[in-house]
Write a protein that holds these residues in place. Structure first.
Motif, PDB file in Angstrom:
ATOM      1  N   PHE A   1      11.886   3.323  -1.831  1.00 14.44           N
ATOM      2  CA  PHE A   1      11.215   4.370  -2.601  1.00 14.44           C
ATOM      3  C   PHE A   1      11.680   4.405  -4.065  1.00 14.44           C
TER       4      PHE A   1
ATOM      5  N   ASN B   1       4.455  12.996   0.506  1.00 13.91           N
ATOM      6  CA  ASN B   1       4.530  11.940  -0.496  1.00 13.91           C
ATOM      7  C   ASN B   1       4.549  12.536  -1.887  1.00 13.91           C
TER       8      ASN B   1
ATOM      9  N   LYS C   1      11.727   8.113  -8.299  1.00 14.50           N
ATOM     10  CA  LYS C   1      11.458   7.968  -6.866  1.00 14.50           C
ATOM     11  C   LYS C   1       9.965   8.102  -6.630  1.00 14.50           C
TER      12      LYS C   1
ATOM     13  N   LYS D   1       7.743   8.087  -3.452  1.00 15.88           N
ATOM     14  CA  LYS D   1       7.657   8.083  -1.989  1.00 15.88           C
ATOM     15  C   LYS D   1       6.182   8.041  -1.624  1.00 15.88           C
TER      16      LYS D   1
END
Length: 207
Positions: A7, A104, A172, A174
């Motif tokens: 990620f 997410n 990050k 995700k």
């Protein structure tokens, strides 16, 4: 921030894009009364300094600029697109029933050193630049010149500028990178239908 390798977003251009696309940052600082956070729209100049320069303004009545003098280390968090992801959106779930809900998102942590800029010329230029950027899509963009000079001059006296020299950018993304491509696409299709097109596009960029 917990950051599994799959990620981690390490591309400087992508980190800078997210900061510029989602300029409302959460400025986290540690003062005499402990942790605090302010939510401030920033201007980001990626070409100034090794990792860029963040500029913003706060109300003079806000104790931040006195509580955190020049030289204070701070963290600014920028949140990109985000949404809940149902396991039902993954085709593989309906075959093996081995998927669970998740969330997410994309986020950037900008670490840096704060500097106070309490001068009228600085805040006037900053407000003008922020206005030009965010009014650009309007049919008749608002300008400071639309108001009486004395009115604008008075308002500028009530704000203080800040700069943050960025020393580290941590990103990050995700985006279900730990899922099969067909599952990522299945979730992206559903996100499009729910009006989360930006997150859907980000997920598709990982395919």
């Amino acid at each position: 921030m917990y950051l599994p390798a799959h990620f981690a977003e390490q591309r400087p251009a992508e980190l800078q894009r997210l900061v510029q696309a989602y300029p409302l940052g959460t400025l986290v600082n540690h003062g005499p009364d402990g942790l605090d956070a302010e939510h401030i729209p920033f201007e980001f100049d990626a070409g100034t300094g090794p990792l860029g320069l963040l500029t913003a303004h706060v109300a003079r009545a806000n104790p931040l600029w006195q509580r955190c003098p020049t030289g204070t280390p701070v963290l600014v968090v920028f949140h990109g697109p985000q949404a809940y992801i149902s396991p039902n959106w993954y085709p593989s779930k309906h075959e093996a029933h081995r998927q669970v809900p998740t969330w997410n998102y994309e986020v950037v942590h900008a670490h840096g050193v704060l500097a106070i800029r309490d001068d009228e010329r600085f805040v006037r230029g900053l407000v003008a630049r922020l206005t030009r950027r965010h009014e650009a899509a309007e049919p008749q963009p608002w300008r400071m010149g639309d108001s009486a000079p004395a009115f604008i001059d008075g308002l500028l006296q009530h704000i203080v500028g800040i700069e943050i020299s960025v020393t580290r950018l941590v990103g990050k993304s995700k985006l279900s990178q730990n899922k099969e491509p067909r599952d990522r696409e299945g979730a992206a299709v559903r996100l499009d239908a729910l009006d989360h097109a930006e997150l859907a596009q980000a997920m598709r960029r990982t395919l």
